[in-house]
Design a protein around this motif. Structure first.
Motif, mmCIF file in Angstrom:
data_model
loop_
_atom_site.group_PDB
_atom_site.id
_atom_site.type_symbol
_atom_site.label_atom_id
_atom_site.label_comp_id
_atom_site.label_asym_id
_atom_site.label_seq_id
_atom_site.Cartn_x
_atom_site.Cartn_y
_atom_site.Cartn_z
ATOM 1 N N LEU A 156 0.753 -1.278 0.043
ATOM 2 C CA LEU A 156 -0.007 -0.035 0.191
ATOM 3 C C LEU A 156 0.863 1.467 0.237
ATOM 4 N N GLY A 157 1.823 1.267 0.601
ATOM 5 C CA GLY A 157 2.756 2.222 0.850
ATOM 6 C C GLY A 157 3.617 2.648 -0.486
ATOM 7 N N GLY A 158 4.014 1.548 -1.054
ATOM 8 C CA GLY A 158 4.746 1.667 -2.416
ATOM 9 C C GLY A 158 3.645 2.126 -3.361
ATOM 10 N N LEU A 159 2.444 1.645 -3.350
ATOM 11 C CA LEU A 159 1.692 2.281 -4.310
ATOM 12 C C LEU A 159 1.343 3.764 -4.523
ATOM 13 N N TYR A 160 1.011 4.333 -2.924
ATOM 14 C CA TYR A 160 0.800 5.496 -2.596
ATOM 15 C C TYR A 160 2.212 6.387 -2.963
ATOM 16 N N PHE A 161 3.433 5.950 -2.740
ATOM 17 C CA PHE A 161 4.648 6.682 -2.963
ATOM 18 C C PHE A 161 4.563 7.014 -4.631
ATOM 19 N N SER A 162 4.327 5.725 -5.206
ATOM 20 C CA SER A 162 4.557 5.723 -6.752
ATOM 21 C C SER A 162 3.579 6.526 -7.404
ATOM 22 N N TRP A 163 2.313 6.650 -7.249
ATOM 23 C CA TRP A 163 1.431 7.233 -7.627
ATOM 24 C C TRP A 163 1.383 8.665 -7.262
ATOM 25 N N ASN A 164 2.153 9.107 -6.410
ATOM 26 C CA ASN A 164 2.051 10.677 -5.784
ATOM 27 C C ASN A 164 3.268 11.552 -6.275
ATOM 28 N N HIS A 223 6.070 14.057 15.663
ATOM 29 C CA HIS A 223 5.530 15.430 15.203
ATOM 30 C C HIS A 223 5.892 15.612 13.733
ATOM 31 N N GLU A 224 4.826 16.215 12.983
ATOM 32 C CA GLU A 224 5.064 16.656 11.548
ATOM 33 C C GLU A 224 6.439 17.630 11.378
ATOM 34 N N TYR A 225 6.680 18.321 12.413
ATOM 35 C CA TYR A 225 7.955 19.274 12.409
ATOM 36 C C TYR A 225 9.111 18.572 13.049
ATOM 37 N N ARG A 226 9.338 17.427 13.212
ATOM 38 C CA ARG A 226 10.200 16.624 13.921
ATOM 39 C C ARG A 226 11.485 16.871 13.108
ATOM 40 N N GLU A 227 12.789 16.889 13.932
ATOM 41 C CA GLU A 227 14.141 17.201 13.494
ATOM 42 C C GLU A 227 14.374 18.450 12.815
ATOM 43 N N LYS A 228 13.725 19.509 12.997
ATOM 44 C CA LYS A 228 13.871 20.943 12.383
ATOM 45 C C LYS A 228 14.116 21.982 13.608
ATOM 46 N N VAL A 244 -0.600 11.658 5.181
ATOM 47 C CA VAL A 244 -0.911 10.512 4.533
ATOM 48 C C VAL A 244 0.419 9.511 4.116
ATOM 49 N N PHE A 245 1.232 10.524 3.550
ATOM 50 C CA PHE A 245 2.510 9.862 2.969
ATOM 51 C C PHE A 245 3.398 9.418 4.146
ATOM 52 N N ASP A 246 3.693 10.543 5.331
ATOM 53 C CA ASP A 246 4.331 10.290 6.552
ATOM 54 C C ASP A 246 3.826 8.989 7.151
ATOM 55 N N PHE A 247 2.453 8.823 7.102
ATOM 56 C CA PHE A 247 1.943 7.527 8.210
ATOM 57 C C PHE A 247 2.425 6.356 7.476
ATOM 58 N N LEU A 248 2.035 6.308 5.840
ATOM 59 C CA LEU A 248 2.768 5.120 5.324
ATOM 60 C C LEU A 248 4.071 5.089 5.561
ATOM 61 N N TRP A 249 5.009 6.037 5.429
ATOM 62 C CA TRP A 249 6.344 5.805 5.569
ATOM 63 C C TRP A 249 6.757 5.168 6.886
ATOM 64 N N MET A 291 8.815 0.469 9.443
ATOM 65 C CA MET A 291 8.674 0.002 10.666
ATOM 66 C C MET A 291 9.301 0.632 11.849
ATOM 67 N N ASP A 292 9.638 1.768 11.801
ATOM 68 C CA ASP A 292 10.257 2.818 12.731
ATOM 69 C C ASP A 292 8.890 3.526 13.643
ATOM 70 N N TYR A 293 8.387 2.659 14.471
ATOM 71 C CA TYR A 293 7.129 3.325 15.271
ATOM 72 C C TYR A 293 7.663 3.928 16.253
ATOM 73 N N ALA A 294 9.003 4.229 16.633
ATOM 74 C CA ALA A 294 9.461 5.195 17.509
ATOM 75 C C ALA A 294 9.787 6.615 17.057
#
Length: 268
Positions: free
Chosen positions: A30-38, A169-174, A210-215, A220-223
């Motif tokens: 599912l992630g690969g499909l979303y990544f390749s189609w966007n 957070h969506e602004y992590r490492e900034k 959505v991209f970030d969640f599928l990423w 598999m880095d849930y931390a």
């Protein structure tokens, strides 16, 4: 009691490994499909941003040396990391990043390059036209910077001042602190502006989220979402290899062609 064959145990292991891995393979697909189609540029929000504006070559500016001399007179400056000409709300501004305090020996040997959030790297903004120091961005200034980034800015929905964020957070490492300026449209986008650096840092919207969640599911880095070397991913890679190998073994053990070949060899 009849002993169960090796084929039974291999088949059972293969079935359970396939069941466990099948769920993760579904996430990867599912992630690969979303990544390749966007379009990755749209995921980054480039289509929402206005065209970059450049300064006129005839504008009047003081020398950066004026700013550096004033900085040395008012602060403890060990060395200068960078001097950059940026734009803040239409005004040409010098962004000076400098070291203040003892620098780690290993960093010194590597050339002194340190991330902007490291404690002994300081930032000073100065008006490029006058050389006067500029304070970190206020809320109103951050809103102006955020709006100027948007191609079609609409009403600001919310403004937050961030001093710390979590690993998801969506602004992590900034760079922090930062202003988060949220717009209701388009796509519930939020523009992040560094208060001390005075510059745009990131734009986040629903497509990126959505991209970030599928990423996260993909790595598999849930931390923290971005670590490709985590133990869970390595373990599933090994399990995947075992599943494939057990499938080959089962094919060999259950193949009629293989059995016929063995019988011919025994008769010979």
């Amino acid at each position: 009691m009849k002993l169960k064959s090796n084929q039974y145990y291999i088949r059972k292991s293969h079935r359970y490994l396939g069941l466990i891995l099948g769920v993760q393979f579904l996430f990867w697909t599912l992630g690969g499909l979303y990544f390749s189609w966007n379009d990755i540029d749209e995921v980054h929000g480039d289509h929402l941003r206005s065209e970059k504006q450049y300064f006129s070559s005839t504008m009047q500016m003081v020398s950066p040396q004026v700013v550096l001399e004033k900085l040395e007179a008012n602060s403890a400056v060990d060395s200068v990391l960078s001097v950059q000409l940026i734009e803040i709300a239409g005004e040409p501004t010098y962004q000076v990043r400098y070291f203040s305090g003892a620098m780690d020996h290993s960093e010194h040997e590597a050339g002194g390059h340190m991330p902007s959030h490291t404690s002994n790297v300081k930032v000073q903004l100065a008006n490029a036209g006058t050389g006067e120091f500029v304070s970190p961005l206020s809320e109103d200034e951050a809103v102006v910077v955020a709006k100027r980034q948007m191609a079609d800015p609409v009403k600001v929905e919310k403004v937050e001042y961030l001093t710390e964020v979590g690993s998801h957070h969506e602004y992590r490492e900034k760079p922090l602190p930062a202003w988060a300026v949220s717009f209701s449209q388009p796509d519930k986008c939020t523009v992040y502006v560094s208060a001390e650096l005075g510059t745009f840092q990131a734009i986040r919207h629903d497509q990126w989220r959505v991209f970030d969640f599928l990423w996260m599911l993909h790595t598999m880095d849930y931390a923290g979402r971005d670590n490709f070397g985590n133990v869970l991913l390595k373990a599933f890679s090994i399990f995947g290899l075992l599943t494939i190998l057990s499938g080959f073994v089962l094919y060999y053990m259950s193949s009629p062609s293989v059995r016929k070949g063995k019988k011919r060899m025994q008769r010979a």
